[in-house]
Write a protein that holds these residues in place. Structure first.
Motif, PDB file in Angstrom:
ATOM      1  N   ALA A  52       0.828  -1.206   0.000  1.00 16.03           N
ATOM      2  CA  ALA A  52       0.000   0.000   0.000  1.00 16.03           C
ATOM      3  C   ALA A  52       0.862   1.257   0.000  1.00 16.03           C
ATOM      4  O   ALA A  52       0.562   2.229  -0.701  1.00 16.03           O
ATOM      5  N   ALA A  53       1.945   1.241   0.769  1.00 16.59           N
ATOM      6  CA  ALA A  53       2.838   2.405   0.805  1.00 16.59           C
ATOM      7  C   ALA A  53       3.504   2.632  -0.545  1.00 16.59           C
ATOM      8  O   ALA A  53       3.640   3.776  -1.000  1.00 16.59           O
ATOM      9  N   LEU A  54       3.903   1.558  -1.215  1.00 15.31           N
ATOM     10  CA  LEU A  54       4.511   1.703  -2.537  1.00 15.31           C
ATOM     11  C   LEU A  54       3.513   2.235  -3.554  1.00 15.31           C
ATOM     12  O   LEU A  54       3.857   3.069  -4.400  1.00 15.31           O
ATOM     13  N   SER A  55       2.283   1.777  -3.479  1.00 15.47           N
ATOM     14  CA  SER A  55       1.299   2.273  -4.439  1.00 15.47           C
ATOM     15  C   SER A  55       0.969   3.740  -4.186  1.00 15.47           C
ATOM     16  O   SER A  55       0.811   4.517  -5.134  1.00 15.47           O
ATOM     17  N   LEU A  59       1.616   6.846  -6.764  1.00 18.22           N
ATOM     18  CA  LEU A  59       0.552   7.798  -7.086  1.00 18.22           C
ATOM     19  C   LEU A  59       0.995   9.222  -6.813  1.00 18.22           C
ATOM     20  O   LEU A  59       0.706  10.134  -7.599  1.00 18.22           O
ATOM     21  N   ALA A  60       1.719   9.426  -5.727  1.00 19.39           N
ATOM     22  CA  ALA A  60       2.209  10.767  -5.405  1.00 19.39           C
ATOM     23  C   ALA A  60       3.201  11.252  -6.463  1.00 19.39           C
ATOM     24  O   ALA A  60       3.141  12.412  -6.890  1.00 19.39           O
ATOM     25  N   PHE A  61       4.101  10.378  -6.903  1.00 15.12           N
ATOM     26  CA  PHE A  61       5.036  10.741  -7.977  1.00 15.12           C
ATOM     27  C   PHE A  61       4.277  11.168  -9.228  1.00 15.12           C
ATOM     28  O   PHE A  61       4.549  12.204  -9.819  1.00 15.12           O
ATOM     29  N   GLN A  62       3.328  10.351  -9.636  1.00 12.31           N
ATOM     30  CA  GLN A  62       2.616  10.621 -10.868  1.00 12.31           C
ATOM     31  C   GLN A  62       1.732  11.858 -10.758  1.00 12.31           C
ATOM     32  O   GLN A  62       1.564  12.582 -11.738  1.00 12.31           O
ATOM     33  N   ASP A  71       8.458   7.320 -12.167  1.00 11.57           N
ATOM     34  CA  ASP A  71       8.924   6.165 -11.416  1.00 11.57           C
ATOM     35  C   ASP A  71      10.278   6.542 -10.815  1.00 11.57           C
ATOM     36  O   ASP A  71      11.030   7.288 -11.436  1.00 11.57           O
ATOM     37  N   PRO A  72      10.621   6.071  -9.624  1.00 15.40           N
ATOM     38  CA  PRO A  72      11.909   6.447  -9.036  1.00 15.40           C
ATOM     39  C   PRO A  72      13.109   6.071  -9.904  1.00 15.40           C
ATOM     40  O   PRO A  72      14.122   6.757  -9.910  1.00 15.40           O
ATOM     41  N   TYR A  73      13.003   4.992 -10.658  1.00 21.85           N
ATOM     42  CA  TYR A  73      14.119   4.579 -11.508  1.00 21.85           C
ATOM     43  C   TYR A  73      14.196   5.435 -12.767  1.00 21.85           C
ATOM     44  O   TYR A  73      15.277   5.802 -13.210  1.00 21.85           O
ATOM     45  N   VAL A  74      13.048   5.748 -13.335  1.00 20.17           N
ATOM     46  CA  VAL A  74      13.019   6.577 -14.544  1.00 20.17           C
ATOM     47  C   VAL A  74      13.477   7.995 -14.225  1.00 20.17           C
ATOM     48  O   VAL A  74      14.195   8.621 -15.000  1.00 20.17           O
ATOM     49  N   LEU A  75      13.072   8.505 -13.076  1.00 17.45           N
ATOM     50  CA  LEU A  75      13.392   9.879 -12.702  1.00 17.45           C
ATOM     51  C   LEU A  75      14.812  10.056 -12.187  1.00 17.45           C
ATOM     52  O   LEU A  75      15.309  11.165 -12.121  1.00 17.45           O
ATOM     53  N   GLY A  76      15.461   8.991 -11.789  1.00 15.88           N
ATOM     54  CA  GLY A  76      16.826   9.087 -11.295  1.00 15.88           C
ATOM     55  C   GLY A  76      16.930   9.227  -9.792  1.00 15.88           C
ATOM     56  O   GLY A  76      18.025   9.426  -9.255  1.00 15.88           O
TER      57      GLY A  76
END
Length: 124
Positions: A52-55, A59-62, A71-76
């Protein structure tokens, strides 16, 4: 509605199998309830909370960046966190109290990367 009921039923089957079907073979029958309540259920609840925390973080990133592919990997951000861990290992060594500094430097460098990305994206 049918999909929701299907996924609820699938979740119940998965929960039942995780709790009851995969018990150790040599477990004393009198300890089964204690094993389930002391070990299995806390693990299952921790996994559900982590998911739930990851989802919510995705959602907060997006939402903040207005990008469906955020995504944390795409954004660096994960790379910045790894860089922070690498610096802390070089500075404090790989053992002992350095573990606190590794976690905190990972968090700080990840936040720094996030703030840089937010400033570059134009969302103030």
């Amino acid at each position: 509605m049918k999909k929701t009921l299907f996924f609820i039923a699938l979740f119940c089957v998965a929960l039942f199998s995780a709790v009851f079907l995969f018990l150790p073979k040599n477990l004393d029958p009198s300890l089964k309830f204690e094993f389930i309540t002391a070990i299995r259920l806390p693990e299952i609840f921790a996994v559900v909370l982590a998911g739930a925390a990851l989802s919510v973080s995705g959602l907060a990133f997006q939402t903040v960046l207005r990008n469906d592919l955020a995504d944390p990997y795409v954004l660096g951000i994960s790379g910045g966190s790894c860089f922070g861990v690498t610096l802390s290992i070089i500075a404090f060594g790989g053992t002992g109290s350095g573990i606190f500094f590794r976690a905190s430097s990972s968090f700080i460098f990840g936040l720094v990367c996030l703030f840089i990305i937010i400033k570059l994206s134009g969302n103030s």
